[in-house]
Design an enzyme around this catalytic site. Sequence first.
Site, PDB file in Angstrom:
ATOM      1  CD1 TRP A 130      29.669  36.506  48.402  1.00 36.62           C
ATOM      2  CD2 TRP A 130      28.854  34.895  49.883  1.00 36.62           C
ATOM      3  NE1 TRP A 130      29.812  35.123  47.986  1.00 36.62           N
ATOM      4  CE2 TRP A 130      29.549  34.393  48.931  1.00 36.62           C
ATOM      5  CE3 TRP A 130      28.361  34.326  51.090  1.00 36.62           C
ATOM      6  CZ2 TRP A 130      29.830  32.729  48.993  1.00 36.62           C
ATOM      7  CZ3 TRP A 130      28.542  32.678  50.926  1.00 36.62           C
ATOM      8  CH2 TRP A 130      29.251  32.055  50.055  1.00 36.62           C
ATOM      9  CG  ASN A 131      32.261  34.093  53.656  1.00 42.37           C
ATOM     10  OD1 ASN A 131      32.773  35.510  53.822  1.00 42.37           O
ATOM     11  ND2 ASN A 131      33.264  33.031  54.028  1.00 42.37           N
ATOM     12  CE  LYS A 154      32.888  44.918  44.366  1.00 42.88           C
ATOM     13  NZ  LYS A 154      31.425  44.570  44.939  1.00 42.88           N
ATOM     14  CG  HIS A 155      29.758  43.949  51.898  1.00 45.11           C
ATOM     15  ND1 HIS A 155      30.333  42.629  51.432  1.00 45.11           N
ATOM     16  CD2 HIS A 155      29.431  44.144  53.027  1.00 45.11           C
ATOM     17  CE1 HIS A 155      30.240  41.936  52.847  1.00 45.11           C
ATOM     18  NE2 HIS A 155      29.507  42.900  53.570  1.00 45.11           N
ATOM     19  CB  ALA A 156      29.847  40.286  48.150  1.00 43.58           C
ATOM     20  N   GLY A 206      38.432  37.311  49.723  1.00 44.43           N
ATOM     21  CA  GLY A 206      37.624  36.643  48.510  1.00 44.43           C
ATOM     22  C   GLY A 206      38.312  35.506  47.853  1.00 44.43           C
ATOM     23  CB  SER A 207      37.497  33.983  44.627  1.00 48.45           C
ATOM     24  OG  SER A 207      37.249  35.123  43.932  1.00 48.45           O
ATOM     25  CD  GLU A 228      43.384  37.508  55.702  1.00 53.90           C
ATOM     26  OE1 GLU A 228      43.339  36.561  55.638  1.00 53.90           O
ATOM     27  OE2 GLU A 228      43.743  38.209  56.516  1.00 53.90           O
ATOM     28  CG  LEU A 229      43.405  35.668  48.412  1.00 49.66           C
ATOM     29  CD1 LEU A 229      44.165  35.561  47.279  1.00 49.66           C
ATOM     30  CD2 LEU A 229      42.150  36.738  47.964  1.00 49.66           C
ATOM     31  CB  CYS A 262      38.408  31.220  54.070  1.00 52.06           C
ATOM     32  SG  CYS A 262      38.208  32.466  55.483  1.00 52.06           S
TER      33      CYS A 262
HETATM   34  P1  NAP Z   1      34.412  36.595  45.243  1.00 51.67           P
HETATM   35  O1  NAP Z   1      33.975  36.317  44.105  1.00 51.67           O
HETATM   36  O2  NAP Z   1      36.033  36.737  45.013  1.00 51.67           O
HETATM   37  O3  NAP Z   1      33.839  38.088  46.250  1.00 51.67           O
HETATM   38  C1  NAP Z   1      34.361  38.474  47.075  1.00 51.67           C
HETATM   39  C2  NAP Z   1      34.559  40.152  46.775  1.00 51.67           C
HETATM   40  O4  NAP Z   1      35.349  40.287  45.810  1.00 51.67           O
HETATM   41  C3  NAP Z   1      33.364  40.723  46.180  1.00 51.67           C
HETATM   42  O5  NAP Z   1      33.018  42.087  46.947  1.00 51.67           O
HETATM   43  C4  NAP Z   1      33.259  40.805  44.992  1.00 51.67           C
HETATM   44  O6  NAP Z   1      32.524  41.617  44.200  1.00 51.67           O
HETATM   45  C5  NAP Z   1      34.664  41.063  44.529  1.00 51.67           C
HETATM   46  N1  NAP Z   1      35.292  40.849  43.365  1.00 51.67           N
HETATM   47  C6  NAP Z   1      35.099  39.691  42.582  1.00 51.67           C
HETATM   48  N2  NAP Z   1      35.820  39.927  41.473  1.00 51.67           N
HETATM   49  C7  NAP Z   1      36.478  40.885  41.626  1.00 51.67           C
HETATM   50  C8  NAP Z   1      37.585  41.386  40.907  1.00 51.67           C
HETATM   51  N3  NAP Z   1      37.916  40.851  39.483  1.00 51.67           N
HETATM   52  N4  NAP Z   1      38.284  42.607  41.206  1.00 51.67           N
HETATM   53  C9  NAP Z   1      37.788  43.110  42.280  1.00 51.67           C
HETATM   54  N5  NAP Z   1      36.894  42.649  43.276  1.00 51.67           N
HETATM   55  C10 NAP Z   1      36.469  41.681  42.769  1.00 51.67           C
HETATM   56  O7  NAP Z   1      34.541  35.707  46.490  1.00 51.67           O
HETATM   57  P2  NAP Z   1      33.429  34.678  46.831  1.00 51.67           P
HETATM   58  O8  NAP Z   1      33.271  33.894  45.898  1.00 51.67           O
HETATM   59  O9  NAP Z   1      32.263  35.515  47.193  1.00 51.67           O
HETATM   60  O10 NAP Z   1      33.923  34.028  48.227  1.00 51.67           O
HETATM   61  C11 NAP Z   1      34.312  33.125  48.307  1.00 51.67           C
HETATM   62  C12 NAP Z   1      35.982  32.848  48.256  1.00 51.67           C
HETATM   63  O11 NAP Z   1      36.393  33.790  49.456  1.00 51.67           O
HETATM   64  C13 NAP Z   1      36.391  31.560  48.943  1.00 51.67           C
HETATM   65  O12 NAP Z   1      37.494  31.051  48.014  1.00 51.67           O
HETATM   66  C14 NAP Z   1      36.856  31.670  50.257  1.00 51.67           C
HETATM   67  O13 NAP Z   1      37.774  30.645  50.940  1.00 51.67           O
HETATM   68  C15 NAP Z   1      37.226  33.042  50.220  1.00 51.67           C
HETATM   69  N6  NAP Z   1      37.024  33.679  51.420  1.00 51.67           N
HETATM   70  C16 NAP Z   1      38.413  33.889  52.297  1.00 51.67           C
HETATM   71  C17 NAP Z   1      38.362  34.360  53.626  1.00 51.67           C
HETATM   72  C18 NAP Z   1      39.669  34.584  54.312  1.00 51.67           C
HETATM   73  O14 NAP Z   1      39.694  35.388  55.441  1.00 51.67           O
HETATM   74  N7  NAP Z   1      40.744  34.178  53.687  1.00 51.67           N
HETATM   75  C19 NAP Z   1      37.139  34.753  53.921  1.00 51.67           C
HETATM   76  C20 NAP Z   1      36.062  34.564  53.153  1.00 51.67           C
HETATM   77  C21 NAP Z   1      36.001  34.029  52.266  1.00 51.67           C
HETATM   78  P3  NAP Z   1      30.979  41.209  43.505  1.00 51.67           P
HETATM   79  O15 NAP Z   1      30.231  40.717  44.669  1.00 51.67           O
HETATM   80  O16 NAP Z   1      30.554  42.504  42.813  1.00 51.67           O
HETATM   81  O17 NAP Z   1      31.430  40.193  42.377  1.00 51.67           O
END
Ligand code: NAP
Length: 455
Positions: A130-131, A154-156, A206-207, A228-229, A262
Amino acid sequence: MAIATINPATGETIKTFNALTDAEVLLKLEKAQQAFVQYRQTPMEQRGEWLKKAADILEGDRDRFAKTMTLEMGKTVKSAIAEVEKCASVCRYYAENAAQFLADVPAQTDASHSFVRYAPLGVILAVMPWNFPFWQVFRFAAPALMAGNVGLLKHASNVPQCALAIEEIMQRAGFPDGVFQTLLVGADKVELIINDERVKAATLTGSEPAGMSLAAAAGKQIKKTVLELGGSDPYIVLESADLEAAVSTAVTARMINTGQSCIAAKRFIVVEAIADEFERRMVEKLQALKVGDPMNPETDLGPLATPSILKDLDKQVQESAAMGAKVLTGGKPLSDRAGNFYLPTILTDIPEGSPASHEEFFGPVALLFRVADIDEAIAMANNTSFGLGASAWTNVEEERDRLINEIEAGAVFINGMVKSDPRLPFGGIKRSGYGRELSIQGIHEFVNVKSVWVK
Ligand code: NAP
C-alpha cells in the site's frame, strides 16, 4: 484483513468490499489466460500506444487518483500527485524503450543463424503493498505488459479503490479485456492463485514474511519469483560532506511517505567529528515539519497507513528507549487528534540488541549512530540482514570508491538520497529480496530467454 478503505487521518471506514470467491478468482484466471493467447500476438507498437494512453489518462485525472491514494493510505496529496506523474513517466519509458530492450540478440555459433529472442511468459501475478499504491503497480505493469505478458494484481487490502482505479486506467487505455485485472482478495488466496497452472510467475513487494510465503508456494510449483522486501538503508555522512545538503536530504530521505518507504534512509551513520552539528541541525529540521491533514498541500507528514503500523512503530521506539536509547525529539503518537499520527523522531545512543539496532523502522523515526571513521561506517552499514539501498556523503574520491565497492546493497547513491528511477535497476540483496525491477533488467525478469539456432 478486511478489504476496505479506512481513512488513516480520521479512522473512519469509508467503504468495504467483498473478497472474490474462489470460483470468481478462477474465472478471472481463465480470462487472463484467454487474453494472453491473443495479446502475445499484438505488435509491440500497439502495446506502446496503449501504454502511452495510460500515461495520458494518469495525467488527465491526476488529482482524482492522488486523492484516492491519500484517502486510503494517508500520504500527503502533494506526494501523491508526484507519484501519479512518476507512473506516467514509467509508462512512457517502457513504451519508448521496450522494443530495443526486447530486440533479438544475434550470437555467432556453428549455426547459419542464431540469436536470443525474448518471449513473454504468460499470466504474471503481482502482490503489491500500500505504501506507493500506484507506483509499485505501474513499475511492474509497464514492463510486463510491454513484454507481452498479462497481469493479475493482488493489491494490499487497505487500498482497494487504488487497485480498481488502476484496472480502470488500463481498460480505458485500450488494453484488451483480461490483460490487466485486479483481484480483490486477501493474502490467504495468494497460494490458490500461484498454484494454478495458468499463472507462470509472480512478483511481490512487501514484508519478509509475505515474501517467504509467496516464494515457498511458488517454489513448490517451480515458478519464478521476484521479491522486493524490506530495508534498513544506511545513510553515511563523512567529514568532507557538504553538511547542510546532507542534513536537508537526510530529513527528506527519512520522512518521505511518512517514513513508510523500503528505501527510506533509516540508519544515519555519522563520523564523530561532525556528529554533534549533524544531530543539532537534524533535530531542528524535524521539529519544523508540519504533521497533519494529508489533504492540505502545506502538510509535510500525514498519518501512518494503519493503526497497527502506528502501534508496532511506537513499540519499537519504547522498547529501544527502555533499553537505553535516547529520544532526541518526538518518540510518541500525536495524541490530540484522531488518526494514526506519529511525531517525527530521532533516537541516538542506541544499544546493541535493541529493536533500533537491527530492525526496520517503517515510519518517521531516524536512528542516529556515531562512528570514528569510514572503516567503522562501512562495517556498521553492512551489519544488517537487509541490503536494499545506501546513501553516502563524501567529497573525497578514494572514500567514494570504497563506499561504492564495499557497501553490500542493491544501490549506492553518493551525495544524494536513494530513489527509484525507470532508467536504473531497482532491487536488493540479502533479506531485501532478489531480482530487479525497472530499466532493461526489470523487463527481462518475466520473459523466456529463448535461444534460437537455425541451419
Ligand atoms: P505486507 O504485509 O507484506 O503486504 C504486502 C502485500 O503482501 C499485500 O498485498 C499483502 O496482502 C500481501 N501479503 C501479506 N502477507 C502475505 C502472505 N503470507 N502471502 C502472500 N501475500 C501476502 O507488507 P506491508 O507491511 O504492507 O509493507 C511493508 C513492507 O514492505 C516493509 O518491510 C517494506 O520495506 C516493504 N516494501 C518493500 C519495497 C521494495 O521495493 N523493496 C517497497 C515497498 C515496501 P494483504 O494486504 O491482504 O495482507
